[in-house]
Design a protein around this motif. Sequence first.
Motif, mmCIF file in Angstrom:
data_model
loop_
_atom_site.group_PDB
_atom_site.id
_atom_site.type_symbol
_atom_site.label_atom_id
_atom_site.label_comp_id
_atom_site.label_asym_id
_atom_site.label_seq_id
_atom_site.Cartn_x
_atom_site.Cartn_y
_atom_site.Cartn_z
ATOM 1 N N GLN A 175 0.808 -1.215 0.000
ATOM 2 C CA GLN A 175 0.000 0.000 0.000
ATOM 3 C C GLN A 175 0.843 1.269 0.000
ATOM 4 O O GLN A 175 0.644 2.136 -0.814
ATOM 5 C CB GLN A 175 -1.001 0.023 1.138
ATOM 6 N N PHE A 176 1.708 1.422 0.927
ATOM 7 C CA PHE A 176 2.696 2.488 0.878
ATOM 8 C C PHE A 176 4.002 1.902 1.394
ATOM 9 O O PHE A 176 4.013 0.982 2.194
ATOM 10 C CB PHE A 176 2.243 3.722 1.670
ATOM 11 N N ARG A 177 5.078 2.432 0.895
ATOM 12 C CA ARG A 177 6.382 1.862 1.262
ATOM 13 C C ARG A 177 6.892 2.382 2.590
ATOM 14 O O ARG A 177 7.665 1.721 3.257
ATOM 15 C CB ARG A 177 7.405 2.127 0.170
ATOM 16 N N GLY A 178 6.480 3.578 2.955
ATOM 17 C CA GLY A 178 6.956 4.086 4.234
ATOM 18 C C GLY A 178 6.635 5.543 4.449
ATOM 19 O O GLY A 178 6.073 6.218 3.591
ATOM 20 N N ALA A 179 6.998 6.010 5.614
ATOM 21 C CA ALA A 179 6.802 7.413 5.974
ATOM 22 C C ALA A 179 7.915 7.811 6.930
ATOM 23 O O ALA A 179 8.417 6.985 7.702
ATOM 24 C CB ALA A 179 5.439 7.611 6.628
ATOM 25 N N SER A 180 8.287 9.053 6.859
ATOM 26 C CA SER A 180 9.253 9.634 7.775
ATOM 27 C C SER A 180 8.645 10.931 8.289
ATOM 28 O O SER A 180 8.354 11.839 7.498
ATOM 29 C CB SER A 180 10.570 9.909 7.047
ATOM 30 N N ILE A 181 8.425 11.015 9.596
ATOM 31 C CA ILE A 181 7.666 12.113 10.190
ATOM 32 C C ILE A 181 8.441 12.696 11.359
ATOM 33 O O ILE A 181 9.002 11.963 12.164
ATOM 34 C CB ILE A 181 6.293 11.600 10.685
ATOM 35 N N THR A 182 8.450 14.018 11.462
ATOM 36 C CA THR A 182 9.021 14.704 12.608
ATOM 37 C C THR A 182 7.928 15.531 13.262
ATOM 38 O O THR A 182 7.271 16.336 12.602
ATOM 39 C CB THR A 182 10.194 15.618 12.188
ATOM 40 N N LEU A 183 7.731 15.330 14.573
ATOM 41 C CA LEU A 183 6.700 16.025 15.333
ATOM 42 C C LEU A 183 7.319 16.823 16.468
ATOM 43 O O LEU A 183 8.416 16.508 16.938
ATOM 44 C CB LEU A 183 5.704 15.028 15.916
ATOM 45 N N SER A 184 6.603 17.830 16.919
ATOM 46 C CA SER A 184 7.007 18.573 18.123
ATOM 47 C C SER A 184 5.759 18.960 18.880
ATOM 48 O O SER A 184 4.652 18.922 18.361
ATOM 49 C CB SER A 184 7.837 19.797 17.744
ATOM 50 N N ARG A 185 5.959 19.367 20.129
ATOM 51 C CA ARG A 185 4.814 19.821 20.935
ATOM 52 C C ARG A 185 5.095 21.157 21.537
ATOM 53 O O ARG A 185 6.161 21.656 21.540
ATOM 54 C CB ARG A 185 4.423 18.813 21.996
#
Length: 185
Positions: A175-185
């Motif tokens: 379905q999808f090969r991957g994701a790279s995510i950066t989060l902050s709060r």
Amino acid sequence: MVRQRAYRAAVGGKHRGNSAVTTNGGVSNFRRLFITAAVLFGAGLFGPAAHAQAGPFAALAGRWAGSGTVTLDDGSTERIRCRATYAVGGPRMDLTLTCASESYKFDLRGDVVAEAGGAISGTWSEASRNVTGNLQGRGRDGSFQVVASGPGFNANISLVTHGNRQSITMRAENQFRGASITLSR
């Protein structure tokens, strides 16, 4: 002990038997009462409640937002915006991760529990594709490695938290090969 410190702070460090010279006893007493209440309220917020958040998921608790990229099954990549919420209660955590680009969206929800020795297990669901499955992995101190599996789906997920920054990497076989995510709060 906390109340004794709060009382001493409210009366300027003096014990009850000491006399204080005031110009208006009513205003001074009100100020002492106000300071005592503020100190006790603060001690209640930051005392035992801070210990309630102790556990393997404590560093994740709260709301996060950020962006990243998703790699689709045809090899193309798209920028995505994401929001995450982690509701932590001791060794349990409920999570929500919603990400969207112009043509792609996923809405991941999970219920995870930490077990002895750093093992993690739980369940997950993805609403837009109506799929569910299990989570298995290891982790502690804000760093987790898990495998999300379900009918026709298998993904490796890495989540690392340092202070107010978090990175999530997903690698999947379909379905999808991957994701790279950066989060902050």
